[in-house]
Design an enzyme around this catalytic site. Structure first.
Site, PDB file in Angstrom:
ATOM      1  N   LYS A 162       0.674  -1.231  -0.207  1.00 32.56           N
ATOM      2  CA  LYS A 162      -0.021   0.044  -0.052  1.00 32.56           C
ATOM      3  C   LYS A 162       0.970   1.350   0.072  1.00 32.56           C
ATOM      4  CE  LYS A 162      -1.712   1.853   3.964  1.00 32.56           C
ATOM      5  NZ  LYS A 162      -1.488   3.115   4.313  1.00 32.56           N
ATOM      6  N   ASN A 163       1.853   1.382   0.832  1.00 34.79           N
ATOM      7  CA  ASN A 163       2.529   2.437   1.077  1.00 34.79           C
ATOM      8  C   ASN A 163       3.594   2.927  -0.116  1.00 34.79           C
ATOM      9  OD1 ASN A 163       1.383   3.256   3.269  1.00 34.79           O
ATOM     10  ND2 ASN A 163       2.779   2.556   4.831  1.00 34.79           N
TER      11      ASN A 163
ATOM     12  N   ARG B 279      -4.373   9.893   3.990  1.00 37.37           N
ATOM     13  CA  ARG B 279      -3.326  10.793   4.251  1.00 37.37           C
ATOM     14  C   ARG B 279      -2.454  11.025   2.961  1.00 37.37           C
ATOM     15  NH1 ARG B 279      -0.488  14.089   7.736  1.00 37.37           N
ATOM     16  NH2 ARG B 279       1.868  13.800   7.337  1.00 37.37           N
TER      17      ARG B 279
ATOM     18  N   CYS C  99      -4.931   7.924   9.242  1.00 39.79           N
ATOM     19  CA  CYS C  99      -5.239   7.525  10.743  1.00 39.79           C
ATOM     20  C   CYS C  99      -4.854   8.534  11.708  1.00 39.79           C
ATOM     21  CB  CYS C  99      -4.238   6.079  10.698  1.00 39.79           C
ATOM     22  SG  CYS C  99      -4.843   4.790  10.056  1.00 39.79           S
TER      23      CYS C  99
ATOM     24  N   ARG D   3       0.264  14.943  12.952  1.00 40.75           N
ATOM     25  CA  ARG D   3       0.880  14.563  11.727  1.00 40.75           C
ATOM     26  C   ARG D   3       1.055  15.889  10.923  1.00 40.75           C
ATOM     27  NH1 ARG D   3      -1.479   8.930   9.510  1.00 40.75           N
ATOM     28  NH2 ARG D   3       0.518   8.802   8.473  1.00 40.75           N
TER      29      ARG D   3
ATOM     30  N   ASP E 180       5.014  20.145   7.862  1.00 39.49           N
ATOM     31  CA  ASP E 180       5.922  21.072   7.702  1.00 39.49           C
ATOM     32  C   ASP E 180       7.074  20.994   6.812  1.00 39.49           C
ATOM     33  OD1 ASP E 180       6.338  19.483   9.919  1.00 39.49           O
ATOM     34  OD2 ASP E 180       7.669  20.842  10.645  1.00 39.49           O
TER      35      ASP E 180
ATOM     36  N   ASP F 282       4.485   0.386  12.090  1.00 43.35           N
ATOM     37  CA  ASP F 282       2.925  -0.183  11.846  1.00 43.35           C
ATOM     38  C   ASP F 282       2.984  -1.601  12.253  1.00 43.35           C
ATOM     39  OD1 ASP F 282       2.404   2.116  10.239  1.00 43.35           O
ATOM     40  OD2 ASP F 282       3.175   1.549   8.556  1.00 43.35           O
TER      41      ASP F 282
ATOM     42  N   ILE G 299       7.868   6.962  16.694  1.00 42.49           N
ATOM     43  CA  ILE G 299       7.400   7.658  15.529  1.00 42.49           C
ATOM     44  C   ILE G 299       6.121   8.356  15.619  1.00 42.49           C
ATOM     45  CG2 ILE G 299       6.730   7.584  13.039  1.00 42.49           C
ATOM     46  CD1 ILE G 299       9.530   6.260  13.878  1.00 42.49           C
TER      47      ILE G 299
ATOM     48  N   ARG H 152      -8.516   0.103   4.452  1.00 44.60           N
ATOM     49  CA  ARG H 152      -7.856   1.098   3.940  1.00 44.60           C
ATOM     50  C   ARG H 152      -6.389   0.481   3.357  1.00 44.60           C
ATOM     51  NH1 ARG H 152      -6.755   4.962   7.529  1.00 44.60           N
ATOM     52  NH2 ARG H 152      -4.879   5.268   6.090  1.00 44.60           N
TER      53      ARG H 152
HETATM   54  N1  EPU Z   1       6.312  14.567  10.554  1.00 42.15           N
HETATM   55  C1  EPU Z   1       6.563  15.844  10.774  1.00 42.15           C
HETATM   56  N2  EPU Z   1       6.199  16.926  10.052  1.00 42.15           N
HETATM   57  C2  EPU Z   1       6.252  16.400   8.650  1.00 42.15           C
HETATM   58  C3  EPU Z   1       6.209  15.250   8.342  1.00 42.15           C
HETATM   59  C4  EPU Z   1       6.307  13.987   9.625  1.00 42.15           C
HETATM   60  O1  EPU Z   1       6.524  16.223  12.124  1.00 42.15           O
HETATM   61  O2  EPU Z   1       6.478  17.279   7.856  1.00 42.15           O
HETATM   62  C5  EPU Z   1       6.522  13.548  11.667  1.00 42.15           C
HETATM   63  C6  EPU Z   1       5.169  12.865  12.038  1.00 42.15           C
HETATM   64  O3  EPU Z   1       4.202  13.657  12.647  1.00 42.15           O
HETATM   65  C7  EPU Z   1       5.391  11.708  12.600  1.00 42.15           C
HETATM   66  C8  EPU Z   1       6.980  11.276  11.856  1.00 42.15           C
HETATM   67  O4  EPU Z   1       7.417  12.476  11.576  1.00 42.15           O
HETATM   68  O5  EPU Z   1       5.716  11.665  14.077  1.00 42.15           O
HETATM   69  C9  EPU Z   1       6.960  10.150  10.912  1.00 42.15           C
HETATM   70  O6  EPU Z   1       6.101  10.676   9.766  1.00 42.15           O
HETATM   71  P1  EPU Z   1       6.508  10.193   8.338  1.00 42.15           P
HETATM   72  O7  EPU Z   1       6.478  11.288   7.546  1.00 42.15           O
HETATM   73  O8  EPU Z   1       7.668   9.415   8.200  1.00 42.15           O
HETATM   74  O9  EPU Z   1       5.099   9.095   8.145  1.00 42.15           O
HETATM   75  P2  EPU Z   1       4.133   9.441   6.891  1.00 42.15           P
HETATM   76  O10 EPU Z   1       4.739   9.698   5.756  1.00 42.15           O
HETATM   77  O11 EPU Z   1       3.030  10.153   7.554  1.00 42.15           O
HETATM   78  C10 EPU Z   1       4.227   6.854   6.516  1.00 42.15           C
HETATM   79  C11 EPU Z   1       3.196   5.564   5.973  1.00 42.15           C
HETATM   80  C12 EPU Z   1       2.860   5.514   7.529  1.00 42.15           C
HETATM   81  C13 EPU Z   1       3.952   4.800   8.397  1.00 42.15           C
HETATM   82  C14 EPU Z   1       4.922   5.945   8.256  1.00 42.15           C
HETATM   83  C15 EPU Z   1       6.199   5.745   9.116  1.00 42.15           C
HETATM   84  C16 EPU Z   1       2.265   6.211   4.004  1.00 42.15           C
HETATM   85  C17 EPU Z   1       1.107   6.616   3.259  1.00 42.15           C
HETATM   86  N3  EPU Z   1       2.016   5.898   5.377  1.00 42.15           N
HETATM   87  O12 EPU Z   1       3.491   7.827   7.029  1.00 42.15           O
HETATM   88  O13 EPU Z   1       2.068   4.222   7.447  1.00 42.15           O
HETATM   89  O14 EPU Z   1       3.373   4.562   9.802  1.00 42.15           O
HETATM   90  O15 EPU Z   1       5.421   6.305   7.291  1.00 42.15           O
HETATM   91  O16 EPU Z   1       6.856   4.521   8.624  1.00 42.15           O
HETATM   92  O17 EPU Z   1       3.339   5.957   3.426  1.00 42.15           O
HETATM   93  C18 EPU Z   1       0.161   2.869   7.578  1.00 42.15           C
HETATM   94  O18 EPU Z   1       0.197   2.074   6.510  1.00 42.15           O
HETATM   95  O19 EPU Z   1      -0.925   2.170   8.614  1.00 42.15           O
HETATM   96  C19 EPU Z   1       0.948   3.962   8.076  1.00 42.15           C
HETATM   97  C20 EPU Z   1       0.325   4.851   9.200  1.00 42.15           C
END
Ligand code: EPU
Length: 425
Positions: free
Chosen positions: A17-18, A87, A111, A116, A119, A303, A325, A395
């Site tokens: 998915k990701n 997301r 989620c 999240r 920035d 995850d 995380i 999802r």
């Molecule tokens: N963060 C910030 N600012 C930003 C971006 C992220 O502070 O601009 C913080 C977030 O708040 C969080 C941390 O950085 O505390 C990690 O966020 P990250 O950006 O790495 O995660 P994401 O891109 O929002 C993806 C996966 C998630 C998975 C995480 C960590 C997708 C669509 N989602 O999320 O997957 O948990 O990376 O590996 O790729 C899931 O599949 O259930 C899922 C939540």
């Protein structure tokens, strides 16, 4: 669900998915048709198709193949209700900006795992020359009428999403972009390899420093999505908790290393079979592996943390898992307790004390992985469980009821609810 059965059989893992979601958005950068193979058919993928249609792409979903043909002039705004649907709607930000010179988006959904913010996405794009205005009604307008410019960007944290946004933005920017402190998750590597197959000039793939030489355009391509390591972890932790023996195919051992290590510590056996398969066997009576924590790749994936916890609810001894995380990773603990588990959350740590048996209960999926964790708990529980809120689970899993039924679990999806959800799509 009727719990208490061991799981046996074999199961092939779908595409991730990701990985498929950012790749679908990145297709907008390409001037020709993109064919994605081994794509999982999930509600988030359908939501992504709705966004692609909205900005003018022609999309064909045929089995596990998705063909995307972007128009010559894609639309540049995504309505708030489509942004809120997941997301990953955020992944359209960079491709729209790069392709059309502007992007108008609202706050993405997804989620509720704590704050999240986005920035790092916005700051990186600003470094590449985007003018960003926050809209009064919520959301952002980004403009780069003369194109984005390469820049040296250091991420304060290796965010998966921000790395993917900036990688997509850099492919067709003027000049060179260097991303320091980039995320190294397998899905980031998959996106980079997709972009390379479409003509992008990227070096350092798989490392924390990515260097991208902008090219004028990307062309159409065909790409097979990498296997879903979290679905594989879901099956492994289910077998661990319930007991049984299952062959998993279409997996990559390196992606599952930390999960396999934890399971071996808890008393399971994992036998790799060639490059892309393994057999997991468990008596269903685990010993608690003690304390561990999640982290960015290659550490234990966030995850998989609720899934591992579900497998350990009946383990002998105490376990504790800290999620480094997200702030609110363990909302599923309430459901665990309803099933008779001894589970408590303090800040970002979930503590468990193994109980001899779980009992069936009526519980609600709080989020995607938390919902899947409740399915794993219900598979082990004596008696009947009912899980509502399964739209969260849909999802990320093609059909979790079928996934576990084919391994001998007694899971039935209530048709009415499913139909209602399909109609809402
Ligand atoms: N963060 C910030 N600012 C930003 C971006 C992220 O502070 O601009 C913080 C977030 O708040 C969080 C941390 O950085 O505390 C990690 O966020 P990250 O950006 O790495 O995660 P994401 O891109 O929002 C993806 C996966 C998630 C998975 C995480 C960590 C997708 C669509 N989602 O999320 O997957 O948990 O990376 O590996 O790729 C899931 O599949 O259930 C899922 C939540």
């Amino acid at each position: 669900m009727e719990g208490g059965r061991k799981l046996f059989g074999s199961v092939r893992m779908p595409g991730a998915k990701n990985s498929v979601l950012p790749i679908m958005a990145a297709a907008v950068l390409c001037t020709g048709t993109v064919t994605i193979t081994d794509a999982p058919v999930l509600s988030d993928v359908r939501a992504c198709i709705r966004i692609l249609n909205r900005i003018g792409c022609t999309v064909m979903l045929c089995g596990t193949n998705i063909r995307i043909t972007p128009p010559e002039h894609p639309g540049s705004s995504i309505p708030p209700e489509l942004m809120r649907s997941m997301r990953s709607s955020l992944f359209f930000l960079a491709p729209l900006l790069a392709r059309t010179g502007q992007a108008e988006i609202g706050m993405p959904g997804g989620c509720r795992l704590g704050a999240r913010p986005i920035d790092m996405h916005l700051e990186g794009l600003a470094r590449m020359g985007a003018e960003i205005t926050e809209k009064q009604e919520g959301g952002w307008m980004l403009k780069a009428p003369h194109g984005l410019k390469g820049a040296h960007i250091t991420l304060r944290f290796p965010s998966v999403g921000a790395t993917e946004t900036l990688l997509m933005a850099a492919c067709t920017a003027y000049g060179t972009t260097v991303l320091h402190g980039a995320a190294r998750e397998p899905e980031v590597t998959d996106l980079a390899q997709f972009l390379q197959s479409a003509g992008a000039q990227i070096s350092g793939v798989g490392t924390s420093e990515l260097c991208i030489e902008g090219t004028e355009f990307l062309f159409g391509t065909q790409f097979a999505v990498c296997p879903d390591r979290i679905t594989a972890a879901t099956v492994m932790f289910a077998v661990a908790g319930c007991g049984g023996e299952v062959l998993l195919t279409n997996i990559r051992h390196a992606d599952l290393h930390c999960c396999a290590q934890l399971l071996e510590r808890a008393g399971c056996s994992i036998a790799p079979l060639g490059k892309s398969a393994a057999v997991i066997a468990s008596s269903g009576r685990l010993r608690a592996p003690g304390s561990w924590q999640t982290g960015v790749y290659p550490a234990f994936p966030t995850d998989a943390a609720p899934l591992a916890a579900a497998a350990l609810l009946r383990a002998q001894g105490e376990s504790a898992v800290l999620d480094s995380i997200f702030e609110n990773r363990f909302a599923c603990a309430e459901g665990f307790c309803r099933m008779g588990a001894q589970a408590s959350v303090c800040s970002r740590t979930l503590r468990l004390r193994g109980v001899p048996e779980l009992c069936g209960a009526h519980v609600t999926a709080p989020d995607l992985r938390g919902g899947a964790a409740l399915v794993l708990a219900a598979l082990q529980a004596q008696g009947t469980s009912v899980i509502t809120g399964t739209e969260h689970i849909d999802r990320g899993y093609e059909n979790i009821a079928v996934l576990f039924s084919q391994l001998g679990g007694a899971v039935t999806a209530a048709e009415k609810q499913r139909e209602g959800f399909e109609m809402a799509q």
